[in-house]
Design an enzyme around this catalytic site. Structure first.
Site, PDB file in Angstrom:
ATOM      1  N   THR A  65       0.813  -1.217   0.000  1.00  0.00           N
ATOM      2  CA  THR A  65       0.000   0.000   0.000  1.00  0.00           C
ATOM      3  C   THR A  65       0.847   1.268   0.000  1.00  0.00           C
ATOM      4  O   THR A  65       1.962   1.282   0.541  1.00  0.00           O
ATOM      5  CB  THR A  65      -0.907   0.018   1.257  1.00  0.00           C
ATOM      6  N   TYR A  96      -1.787   0.175  10.131  1.00  0.00           N
ATOM      7  CA  TYR A  96      -2.082  -0.481   8.851  1.00  0.00           C
ATOM      8  C   TYR A  96      -0.861  -0.433   7.941  1.00  0.00           C
ATOM      9  O   TYR A  96      -0.380  -1.463   7.450  1.00  0.00           O
ATOM     10  CB  TYR A  96      -3.293   0.188   8.183  1.00  0.00           C
TER      11      TYR A  96
HETATM   12  N1  UFG Z   1     -12.750  11.635   1.845  1.00  0.00           N
HETATM   13  C1  UFG Z   1     -13.737  12.541   2.107  1.00  0.00           C
HETATM   14  N2  UFG Z   1     -14.951  12.083   2.514  1.00  0.00           N
HETATM   15  C2  UFG Z   1     -15.230  10.752   2.651  1.00  0.00           C
HETATM   16  C3  UFG Z   1     -14.200   9.812   2.378  1.00  0.00           C
HETATM   17  C4  UFG Z   1     -12.970  10.284   1.977  1.00  0.00           C
HETATM   18  O1  UFG Z   1     -13.536  13.763   1.993  1.00  0.00           O
HETATM   19  O2  UFG Z   1     -16.341  10.407   3.020  1.00  0.00           O
HETATM   20  C5  UFG Z   1     -11.453  12.121   1.368  1.00  0.00           C
HETATM   21  C6  UFG Z   1     -10.277  11.759   2.247  1.00  0.00           C
HETATM   22  O3  UFG Z   1     -10.084  12.722   3.253  1.00  0.00           O
HETATM   23  C7  UFG Z   1      -9.152  11.706   1.221  1.00  0.00           C
HETATM   24  C8  UFG Z   1      -9.836  11.190  -0.041  1.00  0.00           C
HETATM   25  O4  UFG Z   1     -11.209  11.489   0.126  1.00  0.00           O
HETATM   26  O5  UFG Z   1      -8.664  12.996   0.965  1.00  0.00           O
HETATM   27  C9  UFG Z   1      -9.684   9.696  -0.257  1.00  0.00           C
HETATM   28  O6  UFG Z   1     -10.046   9.014   0.930  1.00  0.00           O
HETATM   29  P1  UFG Z   1     -10.340   7.445   0.946  1.00  0.00           P
HETATM   30  O7  UFG Z   1     -10.830   7.103   2.306  1.00  0.00           O
HETATM   31  O8  UFG Z   1     -11.156   7.069  -0.220  1.00  0.00           O
HETATM   32  O9  UFG Z   1      -8.899   6.798   0.717  1.00  0.00           O
HETATM   33  P2  UFG Z   1      -7.528   7.067   1.487  1.00  0.00           P
HETATM   34  O10 UFG Z   1      -6.703   7.941   0.605  1.00  0.00           O
HETATM   35  O11 UFG Z   1      -7.713   7.494   2.876  1.00  0.00           O
HETATM   36  O12 UFG Z   1      -6.976   5.575   1.588  1.00  0.00           O
HETATM   37  C10 UFG Z   1      -6.223   4.985   0.610  1.00  0.00           C
HETATM   38  C11 UFG Z   1      -6.360   3.480   0.703  1.00  0.00           C
HETATM   39  C12 UFG Z   1      -5.761   2.976   1.964  1.00  0.00           C
HETATM   40  C13 UFG Z   1      -4.351   3.463   2.069  1.00  0.00           C
HETATM   41  C14 UFG Z   1      -4.308   4.963   1.980  1.00  0.00           C
HETATM   42  C15 UFG Z   1      -2.914   5.504   2.017  1.00  0.00           C
HETATM   43  O13 UFG Z   1      -7.697   3.104   0.631  1.00  0.00           O
HETATM   44  O14 UFG Z   1      -5.765   1.566   1.964  1.00  0.00           O
HETATM   45  O15 UFG Z   1      -4.888   5.367   0.768  1.00  0.00           O
HETATM   46  O16 UFG Z   1      -2.932   6.802   2.509  1.00  0.00           O
HETATM   47  F1  UFG Z   1      -3.812   3.113   3.246  1.00  0.00           F
END
Ligand code: UFG
Length: 339
Positions: free
Chosen positions: A125, A149
């Site tokens: 990841t 994680y």
């Molecule tokens: N976000 C929102 N609202 C939501 C969900 C997400 O604004 O309801 C934003 C988050 O703050 C972020 C972006 O959308 O800026 C993407 O968020 P996600 O939760 O979709 O994904 P992440 O970037 O947090 O997570 C991904 C992978 C993880 C990994 C991570 C590494 O899914 O497995 O990147 O930082 F660990």
């Protein structure tokens, strides 16, 4: 495409009943590989495993089951997807992550070495980087995870590197960026309960399953203030695993750690605007506080994977990713498989 009979051995896919694993199973079958899925079904679904793949219900940490499965099905390589994947949960329950991701992987790798498995593709990841100093982030950037994680996955990368140096096994650690979308033929998609990922949440809002989408902060140092991510279609990611597997077989003395992303970022607002267009609705947005541990920008430098593997993105199109995710969400709801 070659027929299964021309392949030298079968592939064990752990977590093959889950979201990314089930797409990898489809990609392997499409490429003619015989496939055996090992999954506890704790978060995966039996129906997500196609009839063409054999299925064993069990835990990757169970070395007896792994050894027996490898011998029985003539397994030559393992694609390891099984594990826990929620960043927030890992902060509250780190031992679960070090058990399911690190300790279980260690047992699986030990069983693989004991059984003579030569090739191992690991689901890693971008969370291994933590808050990168520079984006796009390349594989030689410092790995400083900011949550259990990411650390649990990084520890498994280190186990693999040490094991590959000592035993006749090579590996590919693929560092995924933001995986989204669903099989364009409608054979699989994101089906877990309790969506936390932005595109999944957006399509749930578009289908009326939730009322709005929270935007987690708009004061980041990005063009519109919201977080920027590199969204990759799950089927492109699945194809990268098949190419990595075939590269490991062709280069038995080499291993590979590579980012899998498109190298381009979209902000939360841009994603929601695209989702509005694709779904022909205006998804309600509500500004909410920042989510702990979110980097402002996370975008892959994908130079290495493009230089090493024949892999080329085929579905690098945010609207297409959202459309496929939406089609899957609708199909789940129609089939009554929705959570
Ligand atoms: N976000 C929102 N609202 C939501 C969900 C997400 O604004 O309801 C934003 C988050 O703050 C972020 C972006 O959308 O800026 C993407 O968020 P996600 O939760 O979709 O994904 P992440 O970037 O947090 O997570 C991904 C992978 C993880 C990994 C991570 C590494 O899914 O497995 O990147 O930082 F660990």
């Amino acid at each position: 495409m070659s027929s299964p009979t021309t392949k030298p051995f079968a592939i064990l896919v752990t977590g093959g009943a889950g979201y990314i694993g089930s797409h990898a199973v489809l990609a392997l079958l499409d490429a003619g590989w015989p496939v055996v899925v090992l999954d506890t079904l704790a978060t995966g679904f039996r129906w997500a495993v196609p009839d063409a793949a054999a299925f064993v219900q069990g835990d990757v940490a169970d070395m007896e089951i792994v050894g027996a499965t490898v011998a029985r099905h003539k397994i030559g390589a393992i694609l390891h997807f099984a594990g826990s994947l929620l960043v927030g949960e890992s902060v509250g329950d780190p031992l679960k992550y070090y058990r399911n991701n690190t300790a279980a992987s260690r047992s699986l790798i030990e069983a693989a070495v004991a059984a003579g498995v030569r090739h191992f593709v690991f689901s890693s990841t971008a969370a291994t980087y933590g808050m990168p100093e520079r984006v796009p982030v390349a594989e030689d950037a410092p790995t400083r995870p900011i949550n259990p994680y990411g650390m649990s996955k990084l520890m498994t990368e280190h186990i693999l590197a040490d094991v590959a140096a000592a035993h006749p096994l090579n590996y590919a650690a693929l560092r995924y960026f933001n995986v989204a979308g669903a099989d364009p033929q409608g054979r699989s998609g994101q089906s877990v309960k309790g969506a936390t990922h932005l595109i999944h949440i957006a399509v749930e809002a578009a289908t009326g399953k939730r009322g709005h989408v929270g935007i987690y902060g708009d004061d980041y140092a990005t063009p519109d203030g919201t977080g920027v991510r590199d969204y990759i279609h799950v089927s492109d990611l699945a194809d990268a695993h098949v190419d990595a597997l075939e590269w490991l077989i062709a280069n038995p003395r080499e291993s590979l750690t590579a980012n899998v992303g498109y190298g381009r970022g979209y902000s939360v607002r841009e994603v929601l605007d695209v989702a509005d267009r694709v779904t022909n609705r205006v998804i309600e947005r509500r500004l909410e506080p920042r989510r702990a541990g979110d980097p402002a920008i996370l975008v892959a430098d994908n130079t290495k994977i493009l230089a090493t593997l024949p892999w080329r993105p085929k579905r690098d199109d945010l609207a297409g990713i959202v459309a496929d995710a939406l089609a899957w969400e609708r199909a789940l709801q129609e089939r009554g498989l929705s959570r």
